[in-house]
Write an enzyme that holds these catalytic residues in place. Structure first.
Site, mmCIF file in Angstrom:
data_model
loop_
_atom_site.group_PDB
_atom_site.id
_atom_site.type_symbol
_atom_site.label_atom_id
_atom_site.label_comp_id
_atom_site.label_asym_id
_atom_site.label_seq_id
_atom_site.Cartn_x
_atom_site.Cartn_y
_atom_site.Cartn_z
ATOM 1 N N GLN A 1 0.825 -1.206 0.000
ATOM 2 C CA GLN A 1 0.000 0.000 0.000
ATOM 3 C C GLN A 1 0.861 1.259 0.000
ATOM 4 O O GLN A 1 1.705 1.414 0.891
ATOM 5 C CB GLN A 1 -0.886 -0.017 1.252
ATOM 6 C CG GLN A 1 -1.809 1.176 1.382
ATOM 7 C CD GLN A 1 -2.469 1.231 2.763
ATOM 8 O OE1 GLN A 1 -1.841 0.976 3.777
ATOM 9 N NE2 GLN A 1 -3.742 1.572 2.789
ATOM 10 N N GLY A 2 0.669 2.134 -0.984
ATOM 11 C CA GLY A 2 1.425 3.391 -1.043
ATOM 12 C C GLY A 2 0.565 4.581 -0.676
ATOM 13 O O GLY A 2 0.081 5.292 -1.553
ATOM 14 N N TYR A 3 0.363 4.758 0.605
ATOM 15 C CA TYR A 3 -0.468 5.875 1.090
ATOM 16 C C TYR A 3 0.385 6.935 1.788
ATOM 17 O O TYR A 3 0.569 8.029 1.300
ATOM 18 C CB TYR A 3 -1.521 5.332 2.072
ATOM 19 C CG TYR A 3 -2.819 4.921 1.421
ATOM 20 C CD1 TYR A 3 -2.846 4.401 0.130
ATOM 21 C CD2 TYR A 3 -4.020 5.032 2.105
ATOM 22 C CE1 TYR A 3 -4.041 4.018 -0.449
ATOM 23 C CE2 TYR A 3 -5.225 4.651 1.529
ATOM 24 C CZ TYR A 3 -5.224 4.135 0.257
ATOM 25 O OH TYR A 3 -6.403 3.765 -0.306
ATOM 26 N N SER A 4 0.902 6.574 2.992
ATOM 27 C CA SER A 4 1.595 7.563 3.826
ATOM 28 C C SER A 4 2.846 8.087 3.140
ATOM 29 O O SER A 4 3.501 7.383 2.368
ATOM 30 C CB SER A 4 2.023 6.925 5.149
ATOM 31 O OG SER A 4 0.908 6.528 5.882
ATOM 32 N N GLU B 1 -10.154 -1.295 5.745
ATOM 33 C CA GLU B 1 -8.983 -1.549 6.581
ATOM 34 C C GLU B 1 -9.403 -1.635 8.048
ATOM 35 O O GLU B 1 -8.827 -2.359 8.826
ATOM 36 C CB GLU B 1 -7.951 -0.433 6.387
ATOM 37 C CG GLU B 1 -6.621 -0.722 7.057
ATOM 38 C CD GLU B 1 -5.610 0.408 6.874
ATOM 39 O OE1 GLU B 1 -4.489 0.239 7.342
ATOM 40 O OE2 GLU B 1 -5.951 1.439 6.280
ATOM 41 N N SER C 1 -4.543 6.943 13.123
ATOM 42 C CA SER C 1 -4.111 6.902 14.522
ATOM 43 C C SER C 1 -5.329 7.030 15.440
ATOM 44 O O SER C 1 -6.393 7.482 15.027
ATOM 45 C CB SER C 1 -3.138 8.044 14.806
ATOM 46 O OG SER C 1 -3.827 9.281 14.776
ATOM 47 N N ASN C 2 -5.158 6.639 16.699
ATOM 48 C CA ASN C 2 -6.275 6.732 17.636
ATOM 49 C C ASN C 2 -6.733 8.177 17.836
ATOM 50 O O ASN C 2 -7.899 8.421 18.139
ATOM 51 C CB ASN C 2 -5.894 6.074 18.966
ATOM 52 C CG ASN C 2 -5.947 4.561 18.862
ATOM 53 O OD1 ASN C 2 -6.055 4.010 17.765
ATOM 54 N ND2 ASN C 2 -5.893 3.874 20.001
ATOM 55 N N GLU C 3 -5.813 9.119 17.621
ATOM 56 C CA GLU C 3 -6.209 10.530 17.703
ATOM 57 C C GLU C 3 -7.187 10.871 16.572
ATOM 58 O O GLU C 3 -8.181 11.569 16.786
ATOM 59 C CB GLU C 3 -4.967 11.433 17.619
ATOM 60 C CG GLU C 3 -4.089 11.416 18.867
ATOM 61 C CD GLU C 3 -3.300 10.120 19.042
ATOM 62 O OE1 GLU C 3 -3.048 9.429 18.036
ATOM 63 O OE2 GLU C 3 -2.954 9.793 20.195
#
Lengths: 399, 377
Positions: free
Chosen positions: A126-129, A244, A382-384
């Site tokens: 996967q090329g996301y971040s 996801e 992230s959880n944030e």
């Protein structure tokens, strides 16, 4: 209300249980149980066994060769797999890209890529971040510029999980730098063998190589590798992210982890008595177990809602936050239970060798897992970010 | 009341901090961790020359410090830089036990420790002893003029580099008895002694030590036969003091890296440190950090008091520091995101030092239980 599985669901569970007992290779389940690294070969072996049974693509429609299980069946399967220490199914091709292709891809793309995902021909990543685009994914900068029948791609992706094994990468790229952030993004399929792609390993804090940087320098990608419409990639990406998060609660992994903690705590002594009888340690274990019992039911509530056709919304964010907190707490208990034997670093040299482990076998990976699983509350949104989603939805977009 | 460091300690802190920030960079330290020995001889002798080891011993023992605040001053700086060299094992435990119990001949080894030419290791814990100091099953049996040792010692830190192991073994009684435990100076090349070495997760190396009929002369015993327990307790208290201070120093680095990152990392068009949700968590970390600092001051200030007062402060400090440490380590990683998960980033190592200190001389729960027992008594 009825908390039990019905007869059909129970029969399905028994079928899964029998399959796992019969087919899951012992050397693979032992690695999972002891927290050891799986090789690419291990993962491919497991995929092939599931594919042979028609169970590899649980969430795909039958028309594409999937099992088309409902959410309760998928839940049962996951739970049984965790109980049996089966490896996690590598999700990138099967449960991330495939749903996007099935919904937004062309007929040619579906016919070409989907069978190759099933039979293991193509390993996807996967090329996301990007270095500058983590929680703020829409600020991604990797550029794709149209040049005749090709896009020319330049930029860098990061945290690319198992990219070192990948044949292909699905990427979010910026095709219109002048549009508003979310509106200039496209979804491209890129062959990792294309000249100009370089994969650089990132070694994580527990010494493992599971993520990578992927660099693109003038990489030529055929226009037919665009999924859907140009500049509509963000819509597809969001669709993918909801997939996801399905199963992100990790209920099965938590139960398996909790059992491992209890086994270790029965074997370890404190003051000459089994650690499991120590009131402080027992209280910690009980607290997590109480949380997990409730979370498992929250998960089932959402799962059965999804089985009835309701789309999971903010609930999947809640499950991600609570689920990862519980899993990380279990990792913390495991390293505590290991006592001084949490300190040795199980080196690669020892893994897979016949030398006796240092200390109790199940203690070996506890501290490394504790650190590695800090990623659970960071990746996949992230959880944030999940809390932002919950607050935004539940507070009507105010604040 | 005066909470300032003395001038000497201030100078020691300054010179040690300067040396480590110049010479002990992330890249250097990571190379040391990856090396075969897991520690650097060069750094060790340079720090010995700087007086870091001497500061851990009293003048009477050949050093120029040795008090609680000397120890916390040194270890706070070692923790701040994530130092993996075994000051705890060679100096505090090995050197400290010889200085406390040894005769004149044996105490000559302390000089070699102070000048940096000798490493030591404390071979005490056993596979089923966990953090219980009195659980010694290894046996020492008199055989004519010889003493014969048998047993298994677990996770003996720095055993491979050590010239001698300080081995605890039982001359009478049963595992769990305080009476009957003796300490022996065992050369690491002794026949019958086997070391199985391995790296540790937070750096440095340890070994499983097996003793099969290791034969020693009477002169190998440290102190009186069977009476080592009070000295063990005292050294465990000093080791806990050092560990708490080391953890505090590492927490300071974690908090400082996190603060810098929050102020520079841009997402959604602004530094993430401008989000109140993160600001409050940073504030909570800093509050806990100050609690930890005070706990370390309490432990250092009471280290020479009578054992009950000493240990009450030891257990309180270790319990608090390990709770605060876990919060700081986990929150620092979380607020950084992925970058903190990478081996080459300083925080990764610092977080490991913080969390793994919970596995030496008692974890959070162990110290809570001991605190309850002492405060109820």
């Amino acid at each position: 209300m009825d908390l039990s599985f019905n007869a059909e669901e129970l029969a399905f569970r028994d079928e899964v249980r029998a399959f796992l007992k019969d087919k899951l290779p012992r050397e693979i389940s032992e690695k999972v149980r002891l927290g050891r690294d799986l090789t690419k070969q291990d993962m491919e072996t497991w995929h092939a066994l599931l594919n042979e049974r028609g169970w590899l693509a649980a969430n795909w429609p039958k028309s594409f060769g999937g099992a088309e299980w409902n959410a309760v069946q998928r839940h049962i399967f996951d739970e049984e797999c965790n109980r049996a220490n089966a490896p996690r199914i590598v999700p990138f091709g099967l449960s991330m890209l495939a749903p996007v292709l099935q919904k937004f891809g062309s007929k040619e793309q579906q016919d070409h890529y989907l069978p190759r995902i099933l039979d293991g021909t193509d390993w996807w990543c996967q090329g996301y971040s990007e270095p500058g685009a983590g929680s703020d994914l829409a600020s991604l900068k990797t550029r794709a510029v149209r040049d005749g029948d090709h896009y020319i791609v330049n930029g860098q992706k990061t945290w690319t999980t198992l990219g070192q094994h990948a044949d292909w990468i699905f990427c979010l790229v910026r095709t219109d730098p002048d549009a508003k952030q979310q509106e200039g993004i496209s979804f491209l399929l890129i062959d990792m063998k294309t000249p100009g792609i370089e994969v650089r390993p990132i070694i994580l804090l527990d010494g493992t190589h599971e993520v990578n940087e992927v660099w693109f320098t003038d990489v030529r990608v055929p226009v037919e590798n665009l999924v859907g419409e140009e500049n509509k990639g963000w819509t597809y990406a969001k669709y993918l992210l909801t997939h996801e998060r399905t199963g992100i609660a990790g209920v099965g992994a938590s139960w398996a982890g909790l059992s491992a903690v209890k086994r270790l705590a029965r074997a370890e002594l404190s003051g000459g008595r089994p650690l499991i009888e120590n009131p402080h340690f027992a209280a910690r274990v009980a607290q997590v177990e109480i949380d997990l019992m409730a979370m498992a039911t929250t998960n089932l509530r959402i799962v059965s809602g999804a089985a009835a056709g309701q789309a999971p919304g903010v609930e999947s964010s809640m499950l991600k936050v609570k689920g990862t907190i519980i899993r990380q707490e279990i990792n913390d208990l495991a390293r505590r239970a290991a006592g001084v034997y949490a300190m040795p670093f199980p080196s690669e040299a020892l893994e897979g060798s016949n030398e006796a482990p240092i200390g109790p076998e199940e203690a070996a990976a506890t501290a490394a897992d504790y650190f590695n699983n800090r990623k659970l509350s960071i990746f996949g949104g992230s959880n944030e970010i999940q809390r932002n989603i919950i607050a935004k939805v539940k507070m009507g977009g105010r604040g | 009341m005066n909470f300032e460091l003395t001038e000497e300690r201030q100078m020691l802190q300054d010179s040690l901090r300067r040396f480590l920030s110049d010479r002990y960079t992330t890249a250097t330290r990571n190379r040391i961790i990856d090396s075969d020995t897991g520690i650097s001889d060069e750094i060790w002798s340079q720090l010995a020359e700087l007086g870091v080891i001497g500061a851990l011993f009293t003048e009477e023992q050949g050093g120029f410090g040795g008090a609680g605040f000397d120890i916390t001053t040194v270890f706070e700086e070692l923790g701040r830089a994530g130092v993996v060299e075994p000051f705890l094992d060679t100096a505090i435990l090995g050197g400290g036990l010889i200085a406390a119990l040894g005769n004149d001949d044996q105490r000559e080894l302390v000089e070699q420790v102070i000048d940096g030419s000798l490493h030591l290791a404390f071979a005490h814990g056993e596979p089923s002893s966990r953090y219980d100091l009195n659980h010694v099953a290894a046996q020492a049996v008199q055989n004519g003029e010889e003493i014969v040792l048998n047993g298994h010692k677990a996770v003996v830190v720095n055993a491979e580099a050590a010239g001698y192991l300080i081995v605890s073994a039982r001359e009478s009684g049963a595992p769990g008895d305080e009476d009957g435990i003796s300490l022996f100076l065992v050369p690491t090349d002794s026949k019958g002694l086997t070391l199985r070495g391995y790296p540790m997760l937070a750096g440095g190396r340890a070994a499983e030590v097996t003793m099969e009929d290791v034969r020693l002369p009477q002169s190998a015993r440290l102190g009186q036969a069977g009476k080592a327990y009070p000295a063990l307790q005292e050294r465990a208290a000093v080791a806990s003091t050092a560990l708490a201070a080391e953890c505090l120093g590492a927490m300071e680095t974690a908090a400082s890296l996190t603060r810098d990152y929050l102020l520079t990392r841009q997402q959604f068009g602004r530094p993430i440190g401008t989000f109140q949700a993160l600001q409050h968590r940073m504030a909570d970390m800093l509050i806990e950090l100050e609690q930890a600092r005070s706990a370390v001051i309490n432990i250092a200030g009471h280290l020479s008091d009578d054992p009950k007062i000493r240990d009450l402060n030891v257990h309180a400090a270790r319990n608090l520091v390990s709770r605060a440490g876990r919060l700081v380590a986990e929150e620092s990683i979380q607020m950084h995101g992925g970058i903190a998960m990478t081996q080459e980033y300083e925080l990764a190592h610092i977080a490991k030092r913080i969390v793994m200190s919970d596995h030496r001389f008692g974890d959070t729960d162990h110290h809570l239980e001991r605190f309850i027992a002492l405060s109820a008594a």
